[in-house]
Design a protein around this motif. Structure first.
Motif, PDB file in Angstrom:
ATOM      1  N   ASP A   2       3.859  26.817  43.943  1.00  0.00           N
ATOM      2  CA  ASP A   2       3.864  25.443  43.440  1.00  0.00           C
ATOM      3  C   ASP A   2       5.265  24.852  43.496  1.00  0.00           C
ATOM      4  O   ASP A   2       5.444  23.680  43.823  1.00  0.00           O
ATOM      5  CB  ASP A   2       3.339  25.405  42.004  1.00  0.00           C
ATOM      6  N   MET A   3       6.259  25.672  43.166  1.00  0.00           N
ATOM      7  CA  MET A   3       7.640  25.197  43.224  1.00  0.00           C
ATOM      8  C   MET A   3       8.024  24.854  44.654  1.00  0.00           C
ATOM      9  O   MET A   3       8.679  23.827  44.909  1.00  0.00           O
ATOM     10  CB  MET A   3       8.581  26.273  42.662  1.00  0.00           C
ATOM     11  N   ALA A   4       7.616  25.691  45.612  1.00  0.00           N
ATOM     12  CA  ALA A   4       7.916  25.417  47.028  1.00  0.00           C
ATOM     13  C   ALA A   4       7.262  24.120  47.475  1.00  0.00           C
ATOM     14  O   ALA A   4       7.878  23.318  48.199  1.00  0.00           O
ATOM     15  CB  ALA A   4       7.426  26.582  47.886  1.00  0.00           C
ATOM     16  N   ARG A   6       6.481  21.554  45.566  1.00  0.00           N
ATOM     17  CA  ARG A   6       7.171  20.435  44.912  1.00  0.00           C
ATOM     18  C   ARG A   6       8.496  20.143  45.603  1.00  0.00           C
ATOM     19  O   ARG A   6       8.877  18.978  45.786  1.00  0.00           O
ATOM     20  CB  ARG A   6       7.386  20.740  43.430  1.00  0.00           C
ATOM     21  N   LEU A   7       9.212  21.197  45.974  1.00  0.00           N
ATOM     22  CA  LEU A   7      10.485  21.005  46.668  1.00  0.00           C
ATOM     23  C   LEU A   7      10.273  20.361  48.037  1.00  0.00           C
ATOM     24  O   LEU A   7      11.033  19.478  48.449  1.00  0.00           O
ATOM     25  CB  LEU A   7      11.206  22.346  46.819  1.00  0.00           C
ATOM     26  N   PHE A   8       9.218  20.815  48.733  1.00  0.00           N
ATOM     27  CA  PHE A   8       8.918  20.225  50.047  1.00  0.00           C
ATOM     28  C   PHE A   8       8.530  18.758  49.891  1.00  0.00           C
ATOM     29  O   PHE A   8       8.954  17.900  50.684  1.00  0.00           O
ATOM     30  CB  PHE A   8       7.794  21.004  50.720  1.00  0.00           C
ATOM     31  N   TYR A   9       7.727  18.447  48.871  1.00  0.00           N
ATOM     32  CA  TYR A   9       7.327  17.064  48.611  1.00  0.00           C
ATOM     33  C   TYR A   9       8.566  16.203  48.354  1.00  0.00           C
ATOM     34  O   TYR A   9       8.690  15.095  48.892  1.00  0.00           O
ATOM     35  CB  TYR A   9       6.391  17.016  47.404  1.00  0.00           C
ATOM     36  N   PHE A  10       9.479  16.725  47.552  1.00  0.00           N
ATOM     37  CA  PHE A  10      10.703  15.977  47.252  1.00  0.00           C
ATOM     38  C   PHE A  10      11.568  15.842  48.506  1.00  0.00           C
ATOM     39  O   PHE A  10      12.169  14.786  48.746  1.00  0.00           O
ATOM     40  CB  PHE A  10      11.489  16.682  46.143  1.00  0.00           C
ATOM     41  N   TYR A  11      11.622  16.892  49.299  1.00  0.00           N
ATOM     42  CA  TYR A  11      12.403  16.876  50.541  1.00  0.00           C
ATOM     43  C   TYR A  11      11.912  15.776  51.481  1.00  0.00           C
ATOM     44  O   TYR A  11      12.713  15.053  52.080  1.00  0.00           O
ATOM     45  CB  TYR A  11      12.294  18.246  51.212  1.00  0.00           C
ATOM     46  N   ILE A  12      10.599  15.628  51.591  1.00  0.00           N
ATOM     47  CA  ILE A  12      10.020  14.613  52.475  1.00  0.00           C
ATOM     48  C   ILE A  12      10.087  13.234  51.838  1.00  0.00           C
ATOM     49  O   ILE A  12      10.638  12.281  52.423  1.00  0.00           O
ATOM     50  CB  ILE A  12       8.564  14.955  52.839  1.00  0.00           C
ATOM     51  N   HIS A  13       9.529  13.092  50.648  1.00  0.00           N
ATOM     52  CA  HIS A  13       9.374  11.779  50.027  1.00  0.00           C
ATOM     53  C   HIS A  13      10.650  11.301  49.339  1.00  0.00           C
ATOM     54  O   HIS A  13      10.752  10.115  48.988  1.00  0.00           O
ATOM     55  CB  HIS A  13       8.205  11.809  49.043  1.00  0.00           C
ATOM     56  N   GLY A  14      11.613  12.184  49.190  1.00  0.00           N
ATOM     57  CA  GLY A  14      12.931  11.778  48.721  1.00  0.00           C
ATOM     58  C   GLY A  14      13.856  11.404  49.853  1.00  0.00           C
ATOM     59  O   GLY A  14      15.049  11.173  49.654  1.00  0.00           O
ATOM     60  N   SER A  15      13.318  11.374  51.088  1.00  0.00           N
ATOM     61  CA  SER A  15      14.006  10.890  52.301  1.00  0.00           C
ATOM     62  C   SER A  15      15.133  11.805  52.783  1.00  0.00           C
ATOM     63  O   SER A  15      15.986  11.379  53.573  1.00  0.00           O
ATOM     64  CB  SER A  15      14.560   9.469  52.080  1.00  0.00           C
ATOM     65  N   ILE A  16      15.138  13.052  52.355  1.00  0.00           N
ATOM     66  CA  ILE A  16      16.155  13.982  52.835  1.00  0.00           C
ATOM     67  C   ILE A  16      15.888  14.331  54.299  1.00  0.00           C
ATOM     68  O   ILE A  16      16.820  14.391  55.115  1.00  0.00           O
ATOM     69  CB  ILE A  16      16.177  15.254  51.964  1.00  0.00           C
TER      70      ILE A  16
END
Length: 271
Positions: A2-4, A6-16
């Protein structure tokens, strides 16, 4: 797990991810013109893209004071940090690059923020694709050259045109994927000519993209080979694009194309 996720979601949708893609194109420009690494310019491109994309995606939520989840607060934090670091990099650029960056920043604001009853540039039928392509090509090609004091000669404008075309091609794949969700008033290319003709148009644009490499003052055989791999990969993404595809087909895989391109260049250059 789940943590992975969430991090992937943030990586994509946080525009990184998209910021790394833009940085990859800046590094491609350094390679193509035999320029040394320029940290302020690279930093400006990365942090400016991260802040700019998050501003475009989420400013309405903050402006309208909609409920904020922990994700949105994290995006706000990373975006403010990116804005500060991008500003530091901006003041380390030369005057020509600064003026160019202000022009592209103004386009980004007009693209995102509504002005009066006419809305923003993003809402104008058929214009979105060209604004995004102009900003990507300008920031990743013209600005690095301007900051390096390089005259914008034939090769510079050829690379600008190639970068502009590549961005258009990638956006058209996005528009195919988003066809079912896009407002008809946007008049995207797939809405006007259909999916099949949009794929055909993309293949034709890829041929033009590849041909432009032969017009350079010096034709690099290694770059020709790398571009063949790039054209084949993007062609496969084009033919595989459909509204039924998962969003990550474009948000991750298609936006990875510049990273893939840069990786190929470094791989071929190592032999």
């Amino acid at each position: 797990m789940d943590m992975a996720k969430r991090l992937f979601y943030f990586y994509i949708h946080g525009s990184i991810h998209v910021a790394i893609a833009v940085l990859s194109l800046v590094l491609m420009t350094y390679h193509m013109f035999n320029l040394p690494f320029d940290a302020p310019m690279a930093g400006f491109a990365f942090f400016g893209t991260l802040f700019g994309y998050n501003f475009i995606k989420y400013e309405a939520r903050f402006r309208k004071k909609l409920p904020l989840r922990r994700f949105h607060k994290a995006v706000a934090a990373i975006s403010i940090t990116a804005l500060i670091l991008g500003a530091v990099c901006f003041f380390l650029l030369n005057r020509e690059a600064q003026l160019a960056s202000l022009a592209f920043a103004a386009l980004s604001v007009l693209y995102a923020v509504p002005f009066g009853s006419r809305g923003n540039l993003r809402s104008l039928a058929g214009i979105k694709i060209y604004i995004v392509a102009l900003c990507w090509a300008g920031v990743t090609t013209l600005m690095p050259l301007l900051n390096a004091g390089i005259d914008l000669g034939q090769d510079a404008w050829l690379k600008f045109c190639q970068r502009f075309l590549l961005t258009i091609i990638l956006i058209l794949i996005f528009e195919i994927i988003d066809l079912a969700e896009d407002n008809p008033s946007l008049k995207t290319v797939p809405q006007k000519i259909g999916i099949k003709n949009t794929r055909l148009l993309n293949i034709m644009l890829l041929a033009v993209f590849y041909y432009l490499e032969f017009l350079k003052t010096y034709v690099d055989s290694n770059q020709l080979g790398v571009n063949v791999a790039l054209v084949l990969a993007v062609g496969l993404f084009t033919m595989g694009a459909s509204p039924e595809r998962n969003k990550y087909y474009t948000l991750f895989w298609v936006e990875s194309v510049p990273i893939f391109w840069l990786g190929l260049v470094y791989l071929v250059g190592g032999f």
